[in-house]
Every structure is written in C-alpha cells, then in structure tokens.
Design an enzyme around this catalytic site. Structure first.
Site, mmCIF file in Angstrom:
data_model
loop_
_atom_site.group_PDB
_atom_site.id
_atom_site.type_symbol
_atom_site.label_atom_id
_atom_site.label_comp_id
_atom_site.label_asym_id
_atom_site.label_seq_id
_atom_site.Cartn_x
_atom_site.Cartn_y
_atom_site.Cartn_z
ATOM 1 N N ASP A 45 43.249 26.710 28.230
ATOM 2 C CA ASP A 45 44.701 26.773 28.014
ATOM 3 C C ASP A 45 45.022 27.346 26.638
ATOM 4 O OD1 ASP A 45 45.558 25.824 30.475
ATOM 5 O OD2 ASP A 45 45.341 23.734 29.891
ATOM 6 N N GLY A 46 44.154 27.045 25.660
ATOM 7 C CA GLY A 46 44.351 27.585 24.312
ATOM 8 C C GLY A 46 44.300 29.113 24.319
ATOM 9 N N ASN A 122 54.266 25.693 25.129
ATOM 10 C CA ASN A 122 54.009 24.245 25.185
ATOM 11 C C ASN A 122 55.076 23.456 24.439
ATOM 12 O OD1 ASN A 122 51.740 24.018 26.760
ATOM 13 N ND2 ASN A 122 50.292 23.815 25.054
ATOM 14 N N GLU A 123 55.134 23.670 23.126
ATOM 15 C CA GLU A 123 56.026 22.850 22.312
ATOM 16 C C GLU A 123 56.123 23.359 20.892
ATOM 17 O OE1 GLU A 123 52.517 22.507 21.232
ATOM 18 O OE2 GLU A 123 52.510 20.946 22.745
ATOM 19 N N ARG A 148 63.391 8.873 10.991
ATOM 20 C CA ARG A 148 62.369 8.747 9.937
ATOM 21 C C ARG A 148 61.047 8.466 10.602
ATOM 22 N NH1 ARG A 148 66.726 6.407 7.937
ATOM 23 N NH2 ARG A 148 67.411 6.883 5.825
ATOM 24 N N ASP A 150 56.737 10.199 11.362
ATOM 25 C CA ASP A 150 55.775 11.281 11.168
ATOM 26 C C ASP A 150 56.310 12.621 11.660
ATOM 27 O OD1 ASP A 150 54.083 9.502 10.064
ATOM 28 O OD2 ASP A 150 52.522 9.603 11.591
ATOM 29 N N ALA A 185 55.518 8.578 15.832
ATOM 30 C CA ALA A 185 55.517 7.400 14.951
ATOM 31 C C ALA A 185 56.813 7.248 14.156
ATOM 32 C CB ALA A 185 54.295 7.456 14.013
HETATM 33 P P1 NAP Z 1 43.239 22.310 21.216
HETATM 34 O O1 NAP Z 1 43.114 21.353 20.091
HETATM 35 O O2 NAP Z 1 42.036 22.907 21.833
HETATM 36 O O3 NAP Z 1 44.168 21.694 22.367
HETATM 37 C C1 NAP Z 1 44.135 20.371 22.700
HETATM 38 C C2 NAP Z 1 43.961 20.235 24.206
HETATM 39 O O4 NAP Z 1 45.187 20.511 24.863
HETATM 40 C C3 NAP Z 1 42.914 21.162 24.818
HETATM 41 O O5 NAP Z 1 42.129 20.396 25.707
HETATM 42 C C4 NAP Z 1 43.779 22.173 25.564
HETATM 43 O O6 NAP Z 1 43.117 22.731 26.672
HETATM 44 C C5 NAP Z 1 44.899 21.278 26.016
HETATM 45 N N1 NAP Z 1 46.134 21.912 26.464
HETATM 46 C C6 NAP Z 1 46.780 23.013 25.974
HETATM 47 N N2 NAP Z 1 47.916 23.226 26.652
HETATM 48 C C7 NAP Z 1 47.985 22.278 27.614
HETATM 49 C C8 NAP Z 1 48.923 21.982 28.645
HETATM 50 N N3 NAP Z 1 50.033 22.695 28.797
HETATM 51 N N4 NAP Z 1 48.696 20.901 29.441
HETATM 52 C C9 NAP Z 1 47.592 20.131 29.284
HETATM 53 N N5 NAP Z 1 46.675 20.363 28.325
HETATM 54 C C10 NAP Z 1 46.873 21.425 27.504
HETATM 55 O O7 NAP Z 1 44.221 23.488 20.723
HETATM 56 P P2 NAP Z 1 44.705 24.718 21.608
HETATM 57 O O8 NAP Z 1 43.788 24.950 22.749
HETATM 58 O O9 NAP Z 1 45.014 25.818 20.664
HETATM 59 O O10 NAP Z 1 46.080 24.186 22.218
HETATM 60 C C11 NAP Z 1 47.201 23.964 21.431
HETATM 61 C C12 NAP Z 1 47.894 22.765 22.017
HETATM 62 O O11 NAP Z 1 47.173 21.587 21.696
HETATM 63 C C13 NAP Z 1 49.266 22.514 21.469
HETATM 64 O O12 NAP Z 1 50.231 23.321 22.077
HETATM 65 C C14 NAP Z 1 49.439 21.040 21.774
HETATM 66 O O13 NAP Z 1 50.089 20.825 23.011
HETATM 67 C C15 NAP Z 1 48.036 20.507 21.930
HETATM 68 N N6 NAP Z 1 47.826 19.419 21.003
HETATM 69 C C16 NAP Z 1 47.575 18.203 21.532
HETATM 70 C C17 NAP Z 1 47.446 17.097 20.706
HETATM 71 C C18 NAP Z 1 47.187 15.774 21.336
HETATM 72 O O14 NAP Z 1 47.045 15.704 22.569
HETATM 73 N N7 NAP Z 1 47.157 14.720 20.550
HETATM 74 C C19 NAP Z 1 47.580 17.221 19.323
HETATM 75 C C20 NAP Z 1 47.826 18.490 18.813
HETATM 76 C C21 NAP Z 1 47.966 19.591 19.664
HETATM 77 P P3 NAP Z 1 41.902 23.813 26.514
HETATM 78 O O15 NAP Z 1 40.720 23.027 26.100
HETATM 79 O O16 NAP Z 1 41.784 24.372 27.899
HETATM 80 O O17 NAP Z 1 42.310 24.837 25.499
HETATM 81 MN MN MN Z 2 41.715 24.743 23.154
#
Ligand code: NAP
Ligand code: MN
Length: 268
Positions: A45-46, A122-123, A148, A150, A185
């Site tokens: 997804d990334g 995503n967001e 107030r 995070d 938070a």
């Molecule tokens: P990453 O750190 O690899 O992403 C975190 C996880 O989110 C990965 O397993 C990624 O899948 C998955 N993901 C991405 N879009 C998704 C969706 N629409 N639905 C379900 N899972 C999804 O970083 P990245 O791959 O660059 O992705 C960025 C995204 O990470 C941000 O948009 C944010 O949504 C997410 N994120 C999640 C958290 C958390 O869950 N606590 C915290 C920060 C950011 P892949 O392994 O297939 O890439």
């Molecule tokens: Mn990823």
C-alpha cells in the site's frame, strides 16, 4: 493505451515490474511515465501511495491498479500469480473504473505567505514535536471545540483502515463521500474537554484547525509524506472534488478486503 509501473524497488517487485512491462508492450501498449492512462503499482500500500502522489496532478486521465508482493493490501489487492490474467484483461480494454473519495487539505500561513494545497489518499495528521497541539476546531465556520493533545488525524474512507483504525476510528465504506476526524491522545479533565469520539463529516462540511500558540511548529503528514510548518494560521480539510480512479477487472468488495486483512484470510 499508455501505462507506467511503480515498483517498491525490491528484487521481487522489480522482476514483476519487468514482466508486466514486457507483456504489455507485446500487447502494443506504450510505456509512458509522463502521461500514463494506467498506473500499475507493484509492492505494498505504501508503494501505491507513492504512485498516487506521483500522478495526482492528472487524476482525471489516469486509472490505478495495485499488485502486492508482500501481504494483502487495501490498494495493492492483486497477487503476482494473477498477472497473466490481469495483462489479458488490460489489453482487452476498455476497463471499468471505480472511484474513491480523497481528502483536500489546505495549509494557510500567517502573514500572507505561500498557501500549500494537497490531496491525500489515506489521511493527513497534525502533530507537533514541542509539547501539545492546541488548536480551535471548527466545522462549517462554527466553533466546535478547543483541542489539546498529541494531534488530530483526518482520513478518507479508504484511509480509514490505516492510521485512523489504529486511533479507534470507524471503518468507512468508500462509497460514502466523507472525511473522518480522529483524536490522537486528547487531554480530557475538568479543565480541558474534547468530544472524544471520531467525527464523520459529509461533503462541503469544511473542518478548520486554527493553532493557538503562534510560535509552535507543526508536523503535518499527508499519507507517507511529513512536512514541518511554522506560522500556521489555519488548516482546512474537506472532501476533495477530485477522486482517485481504480481500474476494475474483477470484484473484490471492500468489506471482503477488510475481512481478509484483519479477521482471517481463510475462505471458510
Ligand atoms: P508504513 O509505516 O509502512 O505503513 C504502515 C502500515 O499501513 C503498512 O502495513 C501499510 O501497508 C499500511 N497501510 C497503508 N495504507 C493503508 C490502508 N489504506 N489501509 C490499511 N493499511 C494501510 O508506511 P507507508 O507504507 O508509507 O504508509 C503510510 C501510511 O501509514 C499512512 O498513510 C498511515 O495511514 C499509516 N500509518 C499508520 C500508523 C499506525 O497504524 N499506527 C502510524 C503512522 C502511519 P504496506 O505494508 O502494504 O505498505
Ligand atoms: Mn509500507
């Protein structure tokens, strides 16, 4: 038809990328990384998020498709074993298209500086490296609360399974044109009060965030991209007028993707 391929860059994804490119060229499609009609993402997804941000200036003319080389993804939902089938479907054209809503984000600086505008798949999240985020949140120009904590996360329906889900937000079907505001938070006690629940806003309900402390800098994420912003006057979020278009060659309902990703991937 013109196509481009975005690979995660690992060996497996690069091999698949090379195979797809060769097959599609044999079917008389043209490789064009500047103005593709179809963008194929190979990775996770990334990787798909990166592909989206590379081509988000031409969403009306580009359709996307995602092949996963790791675990099942929400955007990357084709497996490498299906490539031959997929190539034949692509070569047949025209294909069906499914559209998902996006988030429209505008960052207004103080003193009339440069306005930044983004589309998120995503967001976006608003955080700070210094203390707490303190901001006034208004909806449709009506003050709603002083937040107030995070930070805040504002997600699209298809992003609701990502960061939003980890924050306790609801999973929203992408046919609902909406954005969801979730708290990261929040501070809640006798003095400070926030709603505590995720808010789901329909189209045209602009959500405005106005920082209280002038001197703070903010970390603002848009999907996988993080930026630091000083002198933020306001941040506006709304359902975008643009949408992302997915090339659809078979049915894989959203709730099935949710089930297979989070509940179980067996078919019993
Ligand atoms: P990453 O750190 O690899 O992403 C975190 C996880 O989110 C990965 O397993 C990624 O899948 C998955 N993901 C991405 N879009 C998704 C969706 N629409 N639905 C379900 N899972 C999804 O970083 P990245 O791959 O660059 O992705 C960025 C995204 O990470 C941000 O948009 C944010 O949504 C997410 N994120 C999640 C958290 C958390 O869950 N606590 C915290 C920060 C950011 P892949 O392994 O297939 O890439
Ligand atoms: Mn990823």
């Amino acid at each position: 038809m013109k196509f481009a391929i975005k690979s995660k860059g690992d060996e497996k994804s690069n091999q698949i990328r090379a195979r797809i490119e060769q097959y599609l060229i044999e079917f008389d499609l043209i490789y064009d990384s500047e103005e593709p009609d179809l963008v194929i993402s190979v990775g996770g997804d990334g990787t798909f998020l990166e592909a989206f941000h590379t081509y988000n200036h031409r969403l009306r003319d580009t359709a996307f498709i995602g092949i996963h080389t790791g675990h099942l993804g929400f955007y990357a939902d084709w497996v490498p074993d299906e490539i031959e089938k997929l190539i034949i479907e692509i070569a047949k054209k025209p294909f069906q298209v499914v559209e998902y809503p996006l988030l429209d984000l505008t960052i207004y600086p103080k003193n009339g500086g440069k306005v930044d505008h983004f589309l998120a798949l995503n967001e976006c999240s608003v955080k700070t490296a210094e203390g707490s985020v303190v901001l006034d949140l208004s909806i449709k120009d009506e003050h709603f609360e002083r937040f107030r904590g995070d930070g805040l996360c504002i997600s699209t329906p298809s992003g609701s399974t990502a960061y939003n889900k980890a924050l306790g937000g609801g999973i929203i079907h992408p046919s609902l044109e909406s954005i969801q505001v979730t708290e990261i938070a929040s501070i809640n006690n006798r003095v400070f009060r926030t709603i505590g629940s995720p808010l789901i806003l329909p189209k045209h309900h602009v959500c405005k965030l106005e920082p209280i402390h002038d001197e703070r800098s903010f970390l603002i994420t848009v999907d996988h991209i993080t930026g630091t912003y000083n002198n933020v006057d306001a941040i506006e979020c709304k359902v975008a007028s643009e949408k992302i278009r997915f090339a659809r060659f078979r049915s894989f309902p959203f709730w099935k993707r949710v089930h297979d990703s989070f509940v179980s991937d067996d078919r019993t």
